[in-house]
Design an enzyme around this catalytic site. Structure first.
Site, PDB file in Angstrom:
ATOM      1  N   ARG A  33      17.422  82.701 -14.251  1.00 34.50           N
ATOM      2  CA  ARG A  33      17.229  83.982 -13.563  1.00 34.50           C
ATOM      3  C   ARG A  33      15.836  84.533 -13.878  1.00 34.50           C
ATOM      4  O   ARG A  33      15.152  84.022 -14.743  1.00 34.50           O
ATOM      5  CB  ARG A  33      18.323  84.986 -13.933  1.00 34.50           C
ATOM      6  CG  ARG A  33      18.493  85.235 -15.427  1.00 34.50           C
ATOM      7  CD  ARG A  33      18.868  86.649 -15.737  1.00 34.50           C
ATOM      8  NE  ARG A  33      17.843  87.580 -15.328  1.00 34.50           N
ATOM      9  CZ  ARG A  33      16.718  87.818 -16.012  1.00 34.50           C
ATOM     10  NH1 ARG A  33      16.468  87.187 -17.137  1.00 34.50           N
ATOM     11  NH2 ARG A  33      15.833  88.684 -15.560  1.00 34.50           N
ATOM     12  N   GLY A  34      15.505  85.619 -13.155  1.00 38.56           N
ATOM     13  CA  GLY A  34      14.165  86.184 -13.264  1.00 38.56           C
ATOM     14  C   GLY A  34      13.351  85.589 -12.120  1.00 38.56           C
ATOM     15  O   GLY A  34      13.374  84.369 -11.908  1.00 38.56           O
ATOM     16  N   ALA A  35      12.660  86.474 -11.387  1.00 42.50           N
ATOM     17  CA  ALA A  35      11.986  86.030 -10.162  1.00 42.50           C
ATOM     18  C   ALA A  35      10.973  84.907 -10.406  1.00 42.50           C
ATOM     19  O   ALA A  35      10.864  83.981  -9.601  1.00 42.50           O
ATOM     20  CB  ALA A  35      11.316  87.230  -9.504  1.00 42.50           C
ATOM     21  N   GLY A  36      10.234  84.989 -11.490  1.00 41.51           N
ATOM     22  CA  GLY A  36       9.251  83.943 -11.787  1.00 41.51           C
ATOM     23  C   GLY A  36       9.928  82.647 -12.193  1.00 41.51           C
ATOM     24  O   GLY A  36       9.552  81.562 -11.726  1.00 41.51           O
ATOM     25  N   ARG A  56      19.455  82.717  -3.682  1.00 40.15           N
ATOM     26  CA  ARG A  56      19.379  84.163  -3.924  1.00 40.15           C
ATOM     27  C   ARG A  56      18.423  84.735  -2.887  1.00 40.15           C
ATOM     28  O   ARG A  56      17.291  84.264  -2.758  1.00 40.15           O
ATOM     29  CB  ARG A  56      18.902  84.464  -5.358  1.00 40.15           C
ATOM     30  CG  ARG A  56      19.919  84.028  -6.416  1.00 40.15           C
ATOM     31  CD  ARG A  56      19.620  84.634  -7.774  1.00 40.15           C
ATOM     32  NE  ARG A  56      19.950  86.049  -7.829  1.00 40.15           N
ATOM     33  CZ  ARG A  56      19.601  86.845  -8.828  1.00 40.15           C
ATOM     34  NH1 ARG A  56      18.889  86.368  -9.838  1.00 40.15           N
ATOM     35  NH2 ARG A  56      19.949  88.122  -8.825  1.00 40.15           N
ATOM     36  N   CYS A  83      15.672  96.108 -16.971  1.00 36.48           N
ATOM     37  CA  CYS A  83      15.999  94.699 -16.735  1.00 36.48           C
ATOM     38  C   CYS A  83      15.191  93.801 -17.673  1.00 36.48           C
ATOM     39  O   CYS A  83      14.771  94.234 -18.756  1.00 36.48           O
ATOM     40  CB  CYS A  83      15.816  94.299 -15.271  1.00 36.48           C
ATOM     41  SG  CYS A  83      16.747  92.769 -14.909  1.00 36.48           S
ATOM     42  N   ASP A 122      10.912  91.780  -7.952  1.00 39.97           N
ATOM     43  CA  ASP A 122      11.438  90.592  -7.263  1.00 39.97           C
ATOM     44  C   ASP A 122      10.727  90.393  -5.935  1.00 39.97           C
ATOM     45  O   ASP A 122      10.623  89.278  -5.442  1.00 39.97           O
ATOM     46  CB  ASP A 122      12.948  90.723  -7.059  1.00 39.97           C
ATOM     47  CG  ASP A 122      13.667  90.628  -8.394  1.00 39.97           C
ATOM     48  OD1 ASP A 122      13.706  91.651  -9.115  1.00 39.97           O
ATOM     49  OD2 ASP A 122      14.138  89.534  -8.741  1.00 39.97           O
ATOM     50  N   ASN A 157      13.208  95.732  -6.961  1.00 42.75           N
ATOM     51  CA  ASN A 157      13.467  95.277  -8.339  1.00 42.75           C
ATOM     52  C   ASN A 157      14.921  95.598  -8.689  1.00 42.75           C
ATOM     53  O   ASN A 157      15.669  96.167  -7.871  1.00 42.75           O
ATOM     54  CB  ASN A 157      12.485  95.947  -9.310  1.00 42.75           C
ATOM     55  CG  ASN A 157      12.492  95.296 -10.687  1.00 42.75           C
ATOM     56  OD1 ASN A 157      12.462  94.067 -10.815  1.00 42.75           O
ATOM     57  ND2 ASN A 157      12.578  96.095 -11.732  1.00 42.75           N
ATOM     58  N   LYS A 158      15.296  95.230  -9.897  1.00 40.55           N
ATOM     59  CA  LYS A 158      16.687  95.379 -10.351  1.00 40.55           C
ATOM     60  C   LYS A 158      17.268  96.749 -10.004  1.00 40.55           C
ATOM     61  O   LYS A 158      16.595  97.769 -10.129  1.00 40.55           O
ATOM     62  CB  LYS A 158      16.731  95.148 -11.866  1.00 40.55           C
ATOM     63  CG  LYS A 158      18.100  95.159 -12.506  1.00 40.55           C
ATOM     64  CD  LYS A 158      19.063  94.212 -11.861  1.00 40.55           C
ATOM     65  CE  LYS A 158      18.550  92.784 -11.806  1.00 40.55           C
ATOM     66  NZ  LYS A 158      19.314  91.929 -10.866  1.00 40.55           N
ATOM     67  N   LYS A 194       5.004  87.210  -5.571  1.00 37.91           N
ATOM     68  CA  LYS A 194       6.178  88.070  -5.368  1.00 37.91           C
ATOM     69  C   LYS A 194       5.957  89.024  -4.184  1.00 37.91           C
ATOM     70  O   LYS A 194       6.809  89.850  -3.871  1.00 37.91           O
ATOM     71  CB  LYS A 194       6.497  88.841  -6.639  1.00 37.91           C
ATOM     72  CG  LYS A 194       7.031  87.906  -7.723  1.00 37.91           C
ATOM     73  CD  LYS A 194       7.218  88.572  -9.029  1.00 37.91           C
ATOM     74  CE  LYS A 194       7.711  87.564 -10.057  1.00 37.91           C
ATOM     75  NZ  LYS A 194       7.586  88.086 -11.427  1.00 37.91           N
TER      76      LYS A 194
END
Ligand code: RI2
Length: 320
Positions: free
Chosen positions: A16-19, A59, A125, A194, A204-205, A230
């Site tokens: 997980r995590g956009a990067g 996702r 987050c 994100d 974002n979260k 992003k």
């Protein structure tokens, strides 16, 4: 098949995590290309495209994922031999992974300069990009203290406090709803992203927009740390970012939920913070006002409107 495994891990948020999901996507496409044992270029192209679609569909919100896949896939279809096509995928995947890591390192340097000695920072987050700025400021000898939220329902705050603790940074762990109670103690809100849309809105979260609103009311600056991949090129064409809604059992167990027939659990994973609530976005290309998002899309992603029509279309069926 490894692609399916990676796709499942991304869906379940084991990765997980956009990067991180972007790098995992590039890695798995590279590994898939390397492992292809046939000798047919069109079959190779089809199977890689299929994998790309599968990964992108995991996702829907983090635009880093389709951007990374797009960069890896660019050129496939123009290469004349299987060897060239395979090499192309591998080279582009490695280049993306390397540039992604470099981007985070550059963001750390730039972001750390915006943190003052003695600052108390609120983060929400678990953002590798945002945390890298805080850790770099600490490493550079600045005294920093952090307020980290819990991040219901997946509790990514636990990862954040462990990372900060391991770095030796004084950290306060709070429930999400305690943000307004502490906002007057905060000098800076620093979060990841994100997706960033062409009008500078930051996705974002879930909870980020409420925090940004609270920060604006208290006149606390909101800084977003986000790599250029992003930023969402398709928002130029008027596309919206799809907000992922995750299963209700992340919030309320099925056992309890089934005793409450009139209750529907809603679990959006992200929200949108309008540009006017964001003071600055720190990218590897420099710190910019959110209103400059278009320039990043044009100059760093190189996707202009014409290119959209020519480019490989990942028909994920997720667009709104
Ligand atoms: P980095 C995460 O999404 C969080 O929303 C975080 O702010 C964002 O990705 C960016 O993370 P999730 O995967 O790329 O936890 O900066 O839903 O690590």
């Amino acid at each position: 098949m490894q692609v399916r495994e990676t796709a499942e891990k991304i869906k379940r948020m084991e990765i997980r995590g956009a990067g991180r999901i972007a790098r995992a996507a590039a890695e798995v496409l590279r590994d898939h290309a390397q492992a292809y044992s046939g000798n047919d270029l069109s079959e190779f192209t089809r199977t890689i495209e299929e994998s790309a679609r599968l990964i992108v569909a995991t996702r829907p919100t983090a635009v880093s994922l389709p951007n990374a896949v797009h960069m890896v896939m660019a050129g496939l279809g123009t290469e004349k031999t299987l060897a060239d096509a395979r090499e192309g995928i591998c080279l582009r995947a490695d280049a993306f992974i390397k540039s992604s890591r470099n981007a985070v390192a550059q963001i750390a340097q730039i972001g750390a300069r915006h943190i003052q000695d003695g600052d108390i920072i609120l983060t929400h987050c678990n953002s590798e990009a945002a945390l890298s700025c805080i850790i770099e400021a600490h490493r550079a000898g600045k005294s920093v203290e952090v307020f980290a939220t819990e991040v219901r329902p997946r509790n990514q705050g636990l990862i954040t406090i462990r990372t900060l603790n391991d770095a030796g940074i004084k950290t306060n762990f709070i429930v999400d709803s305690a943000v307004r109670s502490f906002i007057n103690d905060i000098d800076l809100v620093l979060v990841g992203a994100d997706a960033v849309t062409v009008n500078g809105a930051v996705v974002n979260k879930i909870g980020t927009s409420m925090i940004a609103h609270t920060a604006r009311e208290a006149r606390v600056n909101v800084v977003v740390a986000a790599e250029t991949y992003k930023f969402a090129p398709r928002t130029i064409m008027g596309e919206f970012i799809t907000i992922e809604e995750r299963p209700g059992d992340e919030v309320l167990s099925d056992e309890i939920a089934k005793t409450l027939p009139y209750v529907r659990v809603r679990n959006p994973a992200f929200d949108v913070t309008p540009a006017e609530y964001v003071d600055m976005i720190v990218t590897e290309a420099g710190a910019i006002p959110p209103q400059m998002a278009y320039v990043i899309i044009r100059d760093y992603l190189g996707w202009d409107l014409e290119e959209f029509h020519k480019n490989f279309e990942l028909n994920t069926g997720q667009e709104e």
